[in-house]
Design a protein around this motif. Structure first.
Motif, PDB file in Angstrom:
ATOM      1  N   ASN A 155       0.956  -1.007   0.107  1.00 39.57           N
ATOM      2  CA  ASN A 155      -0.133   0.012  -0.007  1.00 39.57           C
ATOM      3  C   ASN A 155       0.985   1.235  -0.008  1.00 39.57           C
ATOM      4  O   ASN A 155       1.781   1.359   0.746  1.00 39.57           O
ATOM      5  CB  ASN A 155      -0.980   0.131   1.407  1.00 39.57           C
ATOM      6  CG  ASN A 155      -1.960   1.236   1.209  1.00 39.57           C
ATOM      7  OD1 ASN A 155      -2.432   1.516   0.579  1.00 39.57           O
ATOM      8  ND2 ASN A 155      -1.691   1.936   2.386  1.00 39.57           N
ATOM      9  N   PHE A 156       0.629   2.270  -1.034  1.00 42.16           N
ATOM     10  CA  PHE A 156       1.374   3.355  -1.193  1.00 42.16           C
ATOM     11  C   PHE A 156       0.510   4.466  -0.075  1.00 42.16           C
ATOM     12  O   PHE A 156      -0.423   4.794  -0.602  1.00 42.16           O
ATOM     13  CB  PHE A 156       1.462   3.803  -2.306  1.00 42.16           C
ATOM     14  CG  PHE A 156       2.639   2.874  -3.060  1.00 42.16           C
ATOM     15  CD1 PHE A 156       3.976   3.304  -3.062  1.00 42.16           C
ATOM     16  CD2 PHE A 156       2.149   1.993  -3.910  1.00 42.16           C
ATOM     17  CE1 PHE A 156       4.930   2.282  -3.674  1.00 42.16           C
ATOM     18  CE2 PHE A 156       2.713   0.835  -4.503  1.00 42.16           C
ATOM     19  CZ  PHE A 156       4.314   1.195  -4.304  1.00 42.16           C
ATOM     20  N   ALA A 157       0.906   4.738   0.979  1.00 42.57           N
ATOM     21  CA  ALA A 157       0.399   5.776   1.809  1.00 42.57           C
ATOM     22  C   ALA A 157       0.896   7.175   1.375  1.00 42.57           C
ATOM     23  O   ALA A 157       1.844   7.724   2.306  1.00 42.57           O
ATOM     24  CB  ALA A 157       0.431   5.365   3.103  1.00 42.57           C
ATOM     25  N   THR A 158       0.196   7.769   0.544  1.00 41.40           N
ATOM     26  CA  THR A 158       0.829   8.892  -0.114  1.00 41.40           C
ATOM     27  C   THR A 158       0.704  10.002   0.985  1.00 41.40           C
ATOM     28  O   THR A 158       1.562  11.101   0.827  1.00 41.40           O
ATOM     29  CB  THR A 158       0.074   9.563  -1.403  1.00 41.40           C
ATOM     30  OG1 THR A 158      -1.256   9.427  -1.161  1.00 41.40           O
ATOM     31  CG2 THR A 158       0.310   8.329  -2.428  1.00 41.40           C
ATOM     32  N   ARG A 159      -0.359  10.391   1.781  1.00 41.40           N
ATOM     33  CA  ARG A 159      -0.540  11.455   2.652  1.00 41.40           C
ATOM     34  C   ARG A 159       0.830  11.273   3.805  1.00 41.40           C
ATOM     35  O   ARG A 159       1.249  12.304   4.364  1.00 41.40           O
ATOM     36  CB  ARG A 159      -1.781  11.257   3.388  1.00 41.40           C
ATOM     37  CG  ARG A 159      -3.165  11.714   2.549  1.00 41.40           C
ATOM     38  CD  ARG A 159      -4.049  11.759   3.193  1.00 41.40           C
ATOM     39  NE  ARG A 159      -5.202  12.219   2.211  1.00 41.40           N
ATOM     40  CZ  ARG A 159      -6.503  12.224   2.659  1.00 41.40           C
ATOM     41  NH1 ARG A 159      -6.822  12.158   3.979  1.00 41.40           N
ATOM     42  NH2 ARG A 159      -7.324  12.663   1.669  1.00 41.40           N
ATOM     43  N   LYS A 160       1.219  10.021   3.921  1.00 42.94           N
ATOM     44  CA  LYS A 160       2.113   9.764   5.063  1.00 42.94           C
ATOM     45  C   LYS A 160       3.428   9.504   4.452  1.00 42.94           C
ATOM     46  O   LYS A 160       4.534   9.680   5.063  1.00 42.94           O
ATOM     47  CB  LYS A 160       1.966   8.514   5.880  1.00 42.94           C
ATOM     48  CG  LYS A 160       0.552   8.551   6.706  1.00 42.94           C
ATOM     49  CD  LYS A 160       0.323   7.188   7.289  1.00 42.94           C
ATOM     50  CE  LYS A 160      -0.924   6.680   7.613  1.00 42.94           C
ATOM     51  NZ  LYS A 160      -0.916   5.558   7.991  1.00 42.94           N
ATOM     52  N   ASN A 161       3.377   9.434   3.139  1.00 44.37           N
ATOM     53  CA  ASN A 161       4.935   9.299   2.206  1.00 44.37           C
ATOM     54  C   ASN A 161       5.432   8.140   2.794  1.00 44.37           C
ATOM     55  O   ASN A 161       6.760   8.098   3.101  1.00 44.37           O
ATOM     56  CB  ASN A 161       5.676  10.659   2.483  1.00 44.37           C
ATOM     57  CG  ASN A 161       5.387  11.820   1.803  1.00 44.37           C
ATOM     58  OD1 ASN A 161       4.777  11.673   0.796  1.00 44.37           O
ATOM     59  ND2 ASN A 161       5.421  12.989   2.388  1.00 44.37           N
ATOM     60  N   LEU A 162       4.672   7.107   3.040  1.00 43.10           N
ATOM     61  CA  LEU A 162       5.209   5.584   3.279  1.00 43.10           C
ATOM     62  C   LEU A 162       4.574   4.658   2.298  1.00 43.10           C
ATOM     63  O   LEU A 162       3.730   4.636   1.797  1.00 43.10           O
ATOM     64  CB  LEU A 162       4.641   5.336   4.824  1.00 43.10           C
ATOM     65  CG  LEU A 162       5.057   6.269   6.135  1.00 43.10           C
ATOM     66  CD1 LEU A 162       4.361   5.617   7.203  1.00 43.10           C
ATOM     67  CD2 LEU A 162       6.548   6.015   6.388  1.00 43.10           C
ATOM     68  N   ILE A 163       5.587   3.598   2.327  1.00 47.59           N
ATOM     69  CA  ILE A 163       5.061   2.446   1.582  1.00 47.59           C
ATOM     70  C   ILE A 163       4.735   1.508   2.720  1.00 47.59           C
ATOM     71  O   ILE A 163       5.706   1.072   3.427  1.00 47.59           O
ATOM     72  CB  ILE A 163       6.180   1.935   0.845  1.00 47.59           C
ATOM     73  CG1 ILE A 163       6.459   2.844  -0.324  1.00 47.59           C
ATOM     74  CG2 ILE A 163       5.889   0.514   0.278  1.00 47.59           C
ATOM     75  CD1 ILE A 163       7.800   2.447  -1.023  1.00 47.59           C
ATOM     76  N   GLU A 164       3.597   0.765   2.911  1.00 48.76           N
ATOM     77  CA  GLU A 164       3.395  -0.184   3.687  1.00 48.76           C
ATOM     78  C   GLU A 164       3.312  -1.456   3.035  1.00 48.76           C
ATOM     79  O   GLU A 164       2.683  -1.648   1.993  1.00 48.76           O
ATOM     80  CB  GLU A 164       1.802   0.026   4.155  1.00 48.76           C
ATOM     81  CG  GLU A 164       1.566   1.473   4.973  1.00 48.76           C
ATOM     82  CD  GLU A 164       0.339   1.798   5.067  1.00 48.76           C
ATOM     83  OE1 GLU A 164      -0.109   2.562   6.011  1.00 48.76           O
ATOM     84  OE2 GLU A 164      -0.797   0.916   4.719  1.00 48.76           O
ATOM     85  N   ILE A 165       4.398  -2.481   3.611  1.00 47.85           N
ATOM     86  CA  ILE A 165       4.446  -3.838   3.339  1.00 47.85           C
ATOM     87  C   ILE A 165       3.467  -4.622   4.097  1.00 47.85           C
ATOM     88  O   ILE A 165       3.650  -4.683   5.455  1.00 47.85           O
ATOM     89  CB  ILE A 165       5.646  -4.370   3.091  1.00 47.85           C
ATOM     90  CG1 ILE A 165       6.540  -3.563   2.217  1.00 47.85           C
ATOM     91  CG2 ILE A 165       5.845  -5.790   2.910  1.00 47.85           C
ATOM     92  CD1 ILE A 165       8.103  -3.863   2.032  1.00 47.85           C
ATOM     93  N   VAL A 166       2.396  -5.091   3.537  1.00 42.20           N
ATOM     94  CA  VAL A 166       1.392  -5.960   4.585  1.00 42.20           C
ATOM     95  C   VAL A 166       1.891  -7.332   4.265  1.00 42.20           C
ATOM     96  O   VAL A 166       1.948  -8.075   3.227  1.00 42.20           O
ATOM     97  CB  VAL A 166      -0.159  -5.662   3.846  1.00 42.20           C
ATOM     98  CG1 VAL A 166      -1.096  -6.579   4.618  1.00 42.20           C
ATOM     99  CG2 VAL A 166      -0.555  -4.163   3.762  1.00 42.20           C
ATOM    100  N   VAL A 167       2.014  -8.067   5.656  1.00 44.87           N
ATOM    101  CA  VAL A 167       2.688  -9.245   5.690  1.00 44.87           C
ATOM    102  C   VAL A 167       1.312 -10.132   6.434  1.00 44.87           C
ATOM    103  O   VAL A 167       0.604  -9.664   7.162  1.00 44.87           O
ATOM    104  CB  VAL A 167       4.021  -9.441   6.293  1.00 44.87           C
ATOM    105  CG1 VAL A 167       5.104  -8.538   5.626  1.00 44.87           C
ATOM    106  CG2 VAL A 167       3.796  -9.011   7.836  1.00 44.87           C
ATOM    107  N   GLY A 168       1.873 -11.344   6.123  1.00 43.65           N
ATOM    108  CA  GLY A 168       0.773 -12.354   6.867  1.00 43.65           C
ATOM    109  C   GLY A 168       1.071 -13.660   6.165  1.00 43.65           C
ATOM    110  O   GLY A 168       1.879 -14.000   5.334  1.00 43.65           O
ATOM    111  N   ASN A 169       0.385 -14.771   6.596  1.00 45.30           N
ATOM    112  CA  ASN A 169       0.515 -16.304   6.392  1.00 45.30           C
ATOM    113  C   ASN A 169      -0.056 -16.276   4.918  1.00 45.30           C
ATOM    114  O   ASN A 169      -1.052 -16.353   4.429  1.00 45.30           O
ATOM    115  CB  ASN A 169      -0.032 -17.235   7.363  1.00 45.30           C
ATOM    116  CG  ASN A 169       0.812 -16.926   8.618  1.00 45.30           C
ATOM    117  OD1 ASN A 169       1.993 -17.007   8.441  1.00 45.30           O
ATOM    118  ND2 ASN A 169       0.519 -17.426   9.770  1.00 45.30           N
TER     119      ASN A 169
END
Length: 106
Positions: A92-106
């Motif tokens: 997920n590219f969180a443009t307002r936060k200037n972050l890239i969220e890598i969503v992890v799980g099984n």
């Protein structure tokens, strides 16, 4: 399945590799995981210092390079391997936060 290492290898911002501070590891609900985020940032900073990640670079290459060039103990290298092999569900590219969220799980 895409792993955190695969994501690090292919993600680019303005055609440049990603900065370790731009990445947050989250769960599917978007809740940040501070431990995994810090671990990922730490290993990515070391990768950026000691090597350049190319498309043919493997996790074993990274672990060998870190083992050969740093005094990191085996348990730290094992933790690095764990974060690099985590399965990525989505990015997920969180443009307002200037972050890239890598969503992890099984």
């Amino acid at each position: 399945m895409l792993t955190v290492f695969d994501a690090i290898r292919i993600l680019r911002v303005n055609h440049r590799g990603i900065n370790s501070q731009q990445i947050v590891v989250t769960d599917l609900g978007g809740k940040p995981n501070a431990i995994l985020t810090a671990l990922n940032q730490d290993v990515l900073e070391k990768i950026n210092i000691f090597m350049s990640i190319e498309y043919d670079t493997t996790i074993d290459d990274v672990l060998f390079m870190l083992s050969a060039n740093t005094p990191l103990p085996e348990d730290v290298l094992s933790e690095y391997e764990k974060i690099l092999t985590e399965n990525v569900i989505e990015v997920n590219f969180a443009t307002r936060k200037n972050l890239i969220e890598i969503v992890v799980g099984n």
